[in-house]
Enzyme design. Structure first.
Site, PDB file in Angstrom:
ATOM      1  N   ASP A   1       0.792  -1.252   0.000  1.00  0.00           N
ATOM      2  CA  ASP A   1       0.000   0.000   0.000  1.00  0.00           C
ATOM      3  C   ASP A   1       0.819   1.294   0.000  1.00  0.00           C
ATOM      4  OD1 ASP A   1      -1.953  -1.916   0.219  1.00  0.00           O
ATOM      5  OD2 ASP A   1      -2.878  -1.126   2.029  1.00  0.00           O
TER       6      ASP A   1
ATOM      7  N   LYS B   1      -7.042  -5.110  -3.009  1.00  0.00           N
ATOM      8  CA  LYS B   1      -7.808  -5.643  -1.883  1.00  0.00           C
ATOM      9  C   LYS B   1      -8.765  -4.585  -1.369  1.00  0.00           C
ATOM     10  CE  LYS B   1      -4.109  -4.287   1.203  1.00  0.00           C
ATOM     11  NZ  LYS B   1      -4.829  -3.176   1.859  1.00  0.00           N
TER      12      LYS B   1
ATOM     13  N   CYS C   1      -2.271  -2.742   7.536  1.00  0.00           N
ATOM     14  CA  CYS C   1      -2.147  -3.658   6.398  1.00  0.00           C
ATOM     15  C   CYS C   1      -0.876  -4.495   6.413  1.00  0.00           C
ATOM     16  CB  CYS C   1      -2.318  -2.890   5.095  1.00  0.00           C
ATOM     17  SG  CYS C   1      -4.032  -2.299   4.945  1.00  0.00           S
TER      18      CYS C   1
HETATM   19  C1  VGL Z   1      -4.823   0.724   5.617  1.00  0.00           C
HETATM   20  C2  VGL Z   1      -6.444   1.633   6.971  1.00  0.00           C
HETATM   21  C3  VGL Z   1      -7.381   1.493   5.980  1.00  0.00           C
HETATM   22  C4  VGL Z   1      -3.393   0.318   5.447  1.00  0.00           C
HETATM   23  C5  VGL Z   1      -5.764   0.561   4.613  1.00  0.00           C
HETATM   24  O1  VGL Z   1      -2.909   0.266   4.294  1.00  0.00           O
HETATM   25  O2  VGL Z   1      -2.738   0.051   6.478  1.00  0.00           O
HETATM   26  N1  VGL Z   1      -5.175   1.240   6.791  1.00  0.00           N
HETATM   27  N2  VGL Z   1      -7.028   0.958   4.799  1.00  0.00           N
END
Ligand code: VGL
Ligand code: ZN
Length: 210
Positions: free
Chosen positions: A15, A113, A158
């Site tokens: 991410d 995802k 994540c």
């Molecule tokens: C994430 C909160 C919501 C992350 C993704 O990548 O850690 N955190 N969506």
């Protein structure tokens, strides 16, 4: 402890998207500091996989989808407690794009995802209902990988959930701590490290990766 890499190792870059970087909708403090270390790591690994948080507009994890709630509060959903986030990583938006400072040319797979409107997914393996697989375990097994190394954003969400599920899927799993940054809300980072250590995830650093 120095880790010698081989062809059965894969780096999962979690991410590294504009919305999690400074100025983004869900900016992780100093999130941009992971980019240079991860670019360095990607040159050392034979195999690299990227993950991309990829939500529908009006996704169930957004506070804006639950009347009367604020970001960073929680609600109870059918699958358990859900943290509510600002709208982030909406499919096709600039915020959802992987940072163009990340040198992604050698990545072999981008796994998206959180694309089911009613289920969140911190983990790149298993969605938050804990029954809907993303397909990543099958892919990694079919490729013959045995060790998974995780880096990226955010350590306590994540990255941690991905690492714990990598262990559950049977992979030896490492988190490269200095190539991650955390949200760290209400002690979430300490909780995440306890969970990772209980699961047998090894905590390491860039300098240990040969
Ligand atoms: C994430 C909160 C919501 C992350 C993704 O990548 O850690 N955190 N969506
Ligand atoms: Zn998300």
């Amino acid at each position: 402890m120095i880790i010698d890499l081989d062809d059965a190792d894969v780096l999962i870059v979690v991410d590294v998207q504009n919305d999690f970087l400074p100025g983004g909708a869900l900016a992780v403090a100093n999130g941009d500091e992971v980019i240079d270390p991860i670019n360095g790591l990607m040159r050392r690994f034979a195999h690299v996989v990227l993950t991309q948080d990829w939500h529908t507009p009006g996704h169930i994890s957004f506070a804006s989808s639950h009347a009367g709630t604020m970001p960073f509060s929680t609600v109870e959903l059918s699958y358990g407690t859900q943290v509510l986030w600002p709208d982030h990583c909406v499919q096709g938006t600039r915020g959802a794009a992987i940072s163009d400072r990340l040198e992604t040319a050698r990545a072999e797979l981008v796994i998206r995802k959180g694309h089911h409107a009613g289920i969140d997914s911190y983990s790149a393996f298993m969605e938050a209902d804990r029954r809907t697989p993303t397909g990543l375990a099958g892919y990694l097994n079919e490729r013959g990988f045995r060790r998974v190394f995780c880096a990226g954003l955010a350590t306590d969400y994540c990255v941690a959930w991905t690492a714990i599920d990598a262990r559950r899927a049977g992979f030896a799993t490492y988190v490269i701590e200095d190539a991650c940054r955390a949200i760290d809300m209400n002690g979430s980072l300490a909780v995440a490290w306890r969970g990772m250590e209980t699961s047998g995830v090894v905590r390491t650093a860039c300098a240990n990766i040969a």
